[in-house]
Enzyme design. Structure first.
Site, PDB file in Angstrom:
ATOM      1  N   GLY A  12       0.842  -1.212   0.225  1.00  0.00           N
ATOM      2  CA  GLY A  12       0.367   0.117   0.586  1.00  0.00           C
ATOM      3  C   GLY A  12       1.123   0.907   0.332  1.00  0.00           C
ATOM      4  N   ALA A  13       1.863   1.002  -0.492  1.00  0.00           N
ATOM      5  CA  ALA A  13       2.618   2.000  -0.630  1.00  0.00           C
ATOM      6  C   ALA A  13       2.677   3.533  -1.680  1.00  0.00           C
ATOM      7  CB  ALA A  13       4.086   1.559  -1.009  1.00  0.00           C
ATOM      8  N   ARG A  15       0.852   5.423  -2.200  1.00  0.00           N
ATOM      9  CA  ARG A  15       0.626   7.572  -0.830  1.00  0.00           C
ATOM     10  C   ARG A  15       0.081   7.390   0.291  1.00  0.00           C
ATOM     11  NH1 ARG A  15      -5.939   8.006  -2.498  1.00  0.00           N
ATOM     12  NH2 ARG A  15      -6.688   7.100  -0.440  1.00  0.00           N
ATOM     13  N   VAL A  63      -3.467  -7.259  -2.450  1.00  0.00           N
ATOM     14  CA  VAL A  63      -3.220  -7.829  -1.045  1.00  0.00           C
ATOM     15  C   VAL A  63      -3.934  -8.782  -0.523  1.00  0.00           C
ATOM     16  CG1 VAL A  63      -1.107  -5.917  -0.049  1.00  0.00           C
ATOM     17  CG2 VAL A  63      -3.681  -6.200   1.189  1.00  0.00           C
ATOM     18  N   ASN A  89       0.720  -2.096   5.335  1.00  0.00           N
ATOM     19  CA  ASN A  89       0.696  -1.211   5.872  1.00  0.00           C
ATOM     20  C   ASN A  89      -0.793  -1.199   4.842  1.00  0.00           C
ATOM     21  OD1 ASN A  89       0.681   2.059   6.249  1.00  0.00           O
ATOM     22  ND2 ASN A  89       0.590   1.407   3.427  1.00  0.00           N
ATOM     23  N   TYR A 154     -13.468  -2.203  11.001  1.00  0.00           N
ATOM     24  CA  TYR A 154     -12.136  -1.919  10.220  1.00  0.00           C
ATOM     25  C   TYR A 154     -11.238  -2.407  12.548  1.00  0.00           C
ATOM     26  CZ  TYR A 154      -8.713   1.525  10.074  1.00  0.00           C
ATOM     27  OH  TYR A 154      -6.979   2.556   9.971  1.00  0.00           O
ATOM     28  N   ALA A 156     -11.970  -4.341  14.173  1.00  0.00           N
ATOM     29  CA  ALA A 156     -12.120  -6.180  13.811  1.00  0.00           C
ATOM     30  C   ALA A 156     -10.365  -6.843  13.028  1.00  0.00           C
ATOM     31  CB  ALA A 156     -13.402  -7.051  13.942  1.00  0.00           C
TER      32      ALA A 156
END
Ligand code: NAI
Length: 251
Positions: A12-13, A15, A63, A89, A154, A156
């Site tokens: 998740g890179a 941004r 992911v 991330n 979220y 959980a």
């Protein structure tokens, strides 16, 4: 380890926090593999890193797909020579009352955050344990500790990441692999636009933070860089909160 630079894989890179983590690590000498399901964004982050000097590749994809995780790790090792640091991330946000929550919303949240973290950790472990004090850093949230109304999915998922992190830290301790989580408070990134927060709401929330501001993503990057460094070799199984001093209650 052969004579090479240390290698980090950050999910998740494209941004936000992930991009900051990737750039801070590159600034500290890591070669970096950049994952994101936004393939153009992943390539743009990789290009920024190459401009700084280190090697970088994009390993795009969702992911929540275990084959993407396997493929990302394989490409990282093949093209950058190994793997020393994994930062999980990638994430999304979203609000829904429990009675309005669809199966799809629930599954998507759990799939990206919790399953994605598992898939990348499973794929990366055989490479990470080849070197002493490789690092896994999982991005949770203060909501994983406190819970938050209308964020049950979220909260959980992020709480699940904390249990997973502590368990994996014990499991990989015999290999001297460090596994930690961070729990950010409110960090200014494009994510807030996705959940539709207005500037007024952002300002109001800042009033609840003792420091009275939302952090910039780089501030999270610096914490991750510490946990990724040799200076953190004796730190494992921990949750690092970065939230401007807001007390965590109820844990
Ligand atoms: P962001 O939305 O700015 O960046 C997230 C990145 O992850 C985006 O580039 C997006 O394309 C990517 N992504 C999302 N789902 C993906 C998937 N399934 N596969 C691959 N890439 C995917 O968000 P931000 O704020 O940078 O958040 C990063 C992490 O930090 C998330 O896990 C989030 O839950 C967590 N976090 C953020 C906080 C904040 O206040 N911004 C607070 C606490 C935790």
């Amino acid at each position: 380890m052969t004579n090479r630079r240390k290698v980090a894989l950050v999910t998740g890179a494209a941004r936000g926090i992930g991009e900051s983590v990737a750039l801070v690590l590159a600034g500290r000498g890591f070669d970096v593999a950049v994952n994101d399901w936004n393939a153009d964004g992943a390539e743009q982050t990789a290009e920024k890193i190459r401009q700084l000097g280190p090697k970088a590749i994009a390993v795009p994809g969702d992911v929540a797909d275990s084959e993407i995780a396997d493929d990302a790790v394989a490409k990282t090792v093949a093209q950058l020579g190994g793997l020393d640091v994994l930062v999980n991330n990638a994430g999304i946000s979203g609000m829904s009352a429990i009675t309005e929550m669809t199966d799809e919303q629930w599954h998507k949240m759990l799939s990206i955050h919790l399953y994605g973290t598992f898939y990348f950790c499973r794929a990366a472990t055989p490479e990470l344990i080849k070197n002493k004090h490789s690092k896994i850093i999982n991005v949770s949230s203060i909501y994983g500790q406190t819970g938050e109304a209308n964020f049950t999915h979220y909260s959980a998922a992020k709480a699940g990441i904390l249990g997973f992190t502590k368990a994996l830290a014990k499991e990989l301790a015999p290999h001297l692999t460090n596994v930690n989580a961070i729990a950010p408070g409110w960090i200014l990134t494009p994510l807030q636009q996705d959940v539709g927060l207005t500037q007024q709401q952002i300002d109001d929330l800042a009033e609840q933070v003792p420091f009275k501001y939302w952090a910039e993503a780089d501030e999270v990057g610096y914490l991750v860089a510490f946990l990724a460094s040799d200076e953190a070799n004796f730190v494992t199984g921990q949750v690092y909160v970065i939230n401007g001093g807001k007390p965590i209650v109820g844990i």
